[in-house]
Structure formats: C-alpha cells, structure tokens
Scaffold this active site. Structure first.
Site, PDB file in Angstrom:
ATOM      1  CD  GLU A 236      12.733  12.113 -29.877  1.00  0.00           C
ATOM      2  OE1 GLU A 236      13.321  11.641 -31.093  1.00  0.00           O
ATOM      3  OE2 GLU A 236      12.698  11.340 -29.114  1.00  0.00           O
TER       4      GLU A 236
ATOM      5  CB  CYS B  94      14.702  16.546 -37.211  1.00  0.00           C
ATOM      6  SG  CYS B  94      12.698  16.671 -37.106  1.00  0.00           S
TER       7      CYS B  94
END
Ligand code: NAD
Length: 541
Positions: A292, A326
């Site tokens: 990720e 993020c």
C-alpha cells in the site's frame, strides 16, 4: 483441546477523549513524561535473543529535535540472514499450533493494548512520531487493537471457507501458511500499520522479519514487546531495525522469501518489486507482493454541496497529523461560484490552527517527521511563492529551530495540471483548483486523469444525481471513496483500506481480502469408499 472454538465477535475499540480534568488525560500525560525522561536503548530481536550491534541510530522527538528518545542498534545483512533463519526455524511449531492457541496470543495482545499498555504505546507514538493525543489514540491504540481482533475473526472466516463434497467423497481445504518467511517493511506514519504488517500473516501461521521505519522505532519497539508479553513465541516475528538497503538485499536474495508486506512510498515499493522480479529464478515459490503506497487524494465539491461541511472536512482531511496520512486530502476542486466565500472561510480556519509540541494538548498539529521531510515541504512552499500560477492563501511558513514545524498551507492553483495537483508532498499542504461550475463533466475527467495515484477521494454534493454521476466517473480514481465526508480515518471492519493504480496492490488492510494473500490452500480429496474396479459401466459388452 477437542473443540471448534467460537472466536469472540469483534467490535471497534472505543476512542477515548482525553478531555481536561479526565483520568485518561492524567494517565497519558504521566506516560508521556516517562517516555520523554529516558533515552531507551533498543536492540534487534532475532529468535527471541536481543542483539546489540553497537552501531546506533537516534530517534528524536520531531517537535523537540534536541530530545533523544531512543538509540537503536542497527542491523545489516548478517542480522537479516540470522532473522530469516530464526523465522524459518520457528515456523514448523507455530504453524502446527491449533488456531485457538495462535488466536489467543493476538487477542491477548489486543486486550493488553486496550488496557495496561494503552498509555505507553500512545505516549511513545506522540513523542516519537509527533502525534497529538487524539491522533495517537485513533492509531496506536484503537486501530491496532482493531487490526488484531478483526484479523483473528477474519482468519476464522477464512478457515471456514470449504468446498462441497459428493457421495463417497469428502473434500477439504487446508489453509496453509506460506512456505518461508514474510518480509514486513513498515512506514513511520501509523503505529497500527507497523503492528499489522507482521501480525496479519502470523495469525495464519506465517513467520516474519519485521523492518520498522527508523523514525517509528520507539513506538514499534513497544508494540514488539507487547506481542512478546502476549505470548508470541521466539522467532515468529523478528524485529530488525537498521540499514534498509543491506537488510532488504540479504532478504531478497533468500530463496525462502515467501512474501513482502509493505506500506510506504510508491518509489520504494516499485524498487522492491523490480528487485524481486530480477531474482525470480532463485525463489522456491512466487513471493506474494502486497504493498500500500502513496496518494494524491482528492476532494471534489459540487455546486450543491454544503460549504460548511466542505470547510470542516477539508481542514481535518488535509491537516490532521500534519497531512502525513496516505489518505490526506491534498488536492481539492471547488466550483468558481462557491470559491470566493469558501476561500475566505478556509483561510480563516487555517489561520486558527495551532502548531507546536504535542505535549501541549491545545495544539491541533505537531511537527513533520524529520529534517528531510521539513526540507522537502519548505522547498515546496518557496516554489509556490515564486510561481505566478499559484497563490498562497494561508500559511506558507516553516521553522526548524526547535522542531520540524511546517505551517498548514492553503494554496490556490489556477492551472489544473500543476504539479501541486499531481505529486504527493506528504505534509500539510492543500492545493485547491477553482473550476468553472458549468464545466462539471470536464472536471470529473480532470480529477480522474490528473494524478497517477488512486488511494482515497471524497465527493461533496447534496444533489443525489451529482453523487451518482461522479461516483461512476471516478470509479477507478480511488480505492476508498467518501461521500460528504473527509477522505481520511478509515476504520478496520468498516472501511477496508487500500487503493489502486500507483497507490498499491489494493489488498485491503484489515479485511479478509488481505489475509487471503498470506495463505496457500491445499485441496484434499478423500475417497471414503475407494473404487476397486478400473472398468466403467460403458465398457461392458
Ligand atoms: P518510505 O517508503 O520512505 O519508507 C517505508 C519503509 O521502507 C521504511 O521502513 C523504510 O525504512 C523502508 N525503505 C526505505 N528505502 C528502502 C529501500 N531502498 N529498500 C527497502 N526498504 C526501504 O515511506 P514512509 O516515509 O515511511 O511513509 C510515507 C509513505 O507511505 C507515503 O508515500 C504514504 O502515502 C505511504 N503510506 C501509504 C499507506 C497506504 O495504506 N496506502 C499508509 C501509510 C503510508
């Protein structure tokens, strides 16, 4: 034990508030004072043995850079090889334990973290990663507790996934762990992710080498000790801070590399993927690559949106934890008809945000993680000041004398393809593009095509048709889409998290979909009454 045990049904860990005068606040302040008062010496842990290499790296408080919180022994290639050996040596016994015995280790870790360990891990996350009390609580305590409890529950569901059978035949799936070790490479910005990447595979009987981020070693060390106290056997997870390149080189050379569980930047994940690809002939099996990575997360505002909701959610989405999520909102598209009023409102709110030492609970933001991050963000602010197509509407300053403080910064870009709307800065910088309200459909294509990432995104509208249209047009632009809400703050068990395109393999952390990657099922067919004659009826005369 002879039983098919019921795993306790998980519920999300309640978030504590730490309001003035509360017992929780006093306990957290006490834990923070203890963390700040000592310089912890952190070893590597390989096969349960503490390893002191004598080469030390410091962890400093980002908001008080002179404060050394920890000295961390640095591993290299030799320690990485020893950790891989220790992991593989531990696997046979660990994988042979009944599921209830493995599950109990992680359920106990969750309950310890929710109680006796909560303040210590929160305080270490505040001090070492510069999170406010609230940001530490939702990460280090609640999200990690949730990962541990929910993943055990998902493992139970995975094991229950079994094929059908026919008369005289019984079919089973044996959900084996991977053969070899998993390399868990973890980011600085979430203590919960650091804890999740090695433990999610381990719940299924895998073993891991865990390389923590150099900036998060203090909280990550407490998480490792929590797992030990919970009863994790030596060698199942090996804690190997140190030289990322040397450790990675040694582990990627190892034929027993079974998988990589990564969270961090896109560039590093692509590098790992290439390195694995170039060594593909040497591995015993195809390593599972789960990563990720970065984001350039959008907020798209339709003319029908509630401007107050847009303003509040942009502030939280863009600036909480200094924009170092993020999922942080870092580009926004606002109709030109709404922009003048919203611009003034946003600029006013940004001006109110207090930045400083997270030990002062009145601060909304702390410091960014380190000097390199500070330098990158301060350079971006200078670039914005010099660029005629950008206007700084609020913030724009930075000061690294005491700590790595970057002011929350609001920028308007008239150029819809400006790099400020494409590149990830990973800091408290939000760029807004005011679009012509009449060009809504064109703007949908713009949002979809502007950035290589596709992690999170948000659409604000009160007009249902606009939500339907934008959700469809942006179907591949985000792995986590929010309607009338900020694009951050995914909760385990509620919003499985992950993105596509350059943002990762989208294996949804904190869901059964992630666990699937750490199992290699063996199908077993048993003939209960085996055939004793090779001839079929049609062969008869
Ligand atoms: P990073 O890529 O700098 O570091 C991540 C990890 O990789 C660290 O452990 C680091 O030591 C290691 N590493 C660095 N260089 C390496 C190399 N050459 N070989 C092997 N390992 C190496 O990322 P970071 O600064 O810790 O985290 C911020 C990034 O993570 C941002 O891009 C952010 O978007 C991303 N992130 C993504 C998610 C998500 O779920 N998509 C969640 C959190 C963070």
């Amino acid at each position: 034990m002879t039983a098919v045990p019921n795993i306790p049904v998980p519920a999300n860990e309640p978030v504590r508030e730490y309001g003035p005068g509360s017992a929780d606040r006093a306990a957290l302040q006490q834990a923070l004072a203890e963390v700040n008062a000592v310089t912890e010496e952190i070893p590597l842990v390989i096969g349960g043995r503490h390893v002191h290499t004598g080469t030390l790296a410091e962890v400093v408080a980002p908001h008080a850079r002179a404060r050394v919180l920890a000295k961390v022994h640095q591993g290299g290639a030799a320690e990485a090889r020893a950790a891989a050996d220790a992991a593989v040596a531990a696997q046979r016994e660990w994988a042979s334990w009944g599921f209830e015995a493995r599950a109990a280790v992680f359920l106990r870790a969750a309950d310890l973290l929710a109680s006796r360990w909560r303040m210590r891990v929160n305080a270490a996350t505040m001090a070492g990663q510069s999170k406010t009390a609230h940001q530490a609580e939702i990460d280090a305590a609640c999200e990690l507790v949730d990962f541990l409890r929910f993943n055990v529950h998902y493992a139970e569901r995975l094991y229950a996934e079994q094929p059908g059978s026919a008369p005289f035949v019984w079919n089973r799936l044996d959900h084996r762990p991977l053969e070899g070790f998993v390399y868990a490479v973890t980011p600085f910005n979430f203590t919960a992710i650091a804890g999740n990447l090695p433990t999610a595979p381990a719940i299924l009987g895998n073993v891991a080498v865990w390389k923590p981020s150099p900036m998060a070693c203090l909280s990550n060390w407490h998480v490792f000790r929590l797992l030990e106290e919970a009863g994790l056997p030596p060698g199942v997870i090996n804690f190997v801070p140190g030289d990322a390149v040397a450790i990675t080189g040694a582990l990627l050379d190892d034929p027993r590399l079974a998988g990589i569980h990564f969270t961090g930047s896109t560039a590093v994940f692509r590098h790992l993927w290439r390195e694995v690809g170039s060594r593909i002939d040497r591995y015993r099996a195809y390593p599972r690559l789960v990563g990720e990575t970065g984001g350039k997360d959008f907020v798209l505002v339709h003319e029908s949106a509630d401007p107050e909701a847009v303003a509040a959610n942009l502030i939280r989405g863009a600036y909480e934890y200094q924009g170092q999520k993020c999922s942080a909102a870092s580009r926004a598209y606002v109709p030109d008809t709404m922009w003048p009023a919203l611009r003034d409102r946003l600029a006013g709110l940004v001006g109110e945000l207090r930045v400083g030492d997270v030990g002062d609970f009145r601060n909304f933001m702390g410091a960014v993680i380190n000097q390199a991050s500070f330098d990158r963000l301060a350079a971006a602010q200078r670039e914005a000041k010099a660029d005629p197509s950008l206007t700084i509407l609020a913030g724009g300053g930075a000061d690294d004398r005491e700590g790595f403080f970057v002011q929350p910064t609001l920028i308007e870009s008239r150029d819809p393809s400006h790099r400020f709307l494409c590149d990830e800065f990973f800091g408290p910088i939000l760029t807004v593009h005011p679009y012509p309200a009449a060009r809504w459909e064109e703007t949908l294509r713009l949002v979809d095509g502007t950035s290589p990432y596709a992690l999170t995104g948000a659409i604000f509208a009160r007009d249902r048709a606009a939500l339907v249209q934008a959700s469809a047009a942006l179907r591949h632009a985000a792995g986590n889409l929010y309607l009338n809400d900020k694009p951050t703050g995914a909760i385990v068990g509620q919003q499985p998290f992950g993105g596509g395109r350059a943002s990762g393999t989208n294996d949804k952390a904190g869901s059964i979909l992630n666990l699937l990657r750490w199992a290699s099922p063996r199908t077993i067919k048993e003939a209960l009454v085996p055939a004793v004659d090779y001839r079929y009826p049609f062969l008869a005369e």
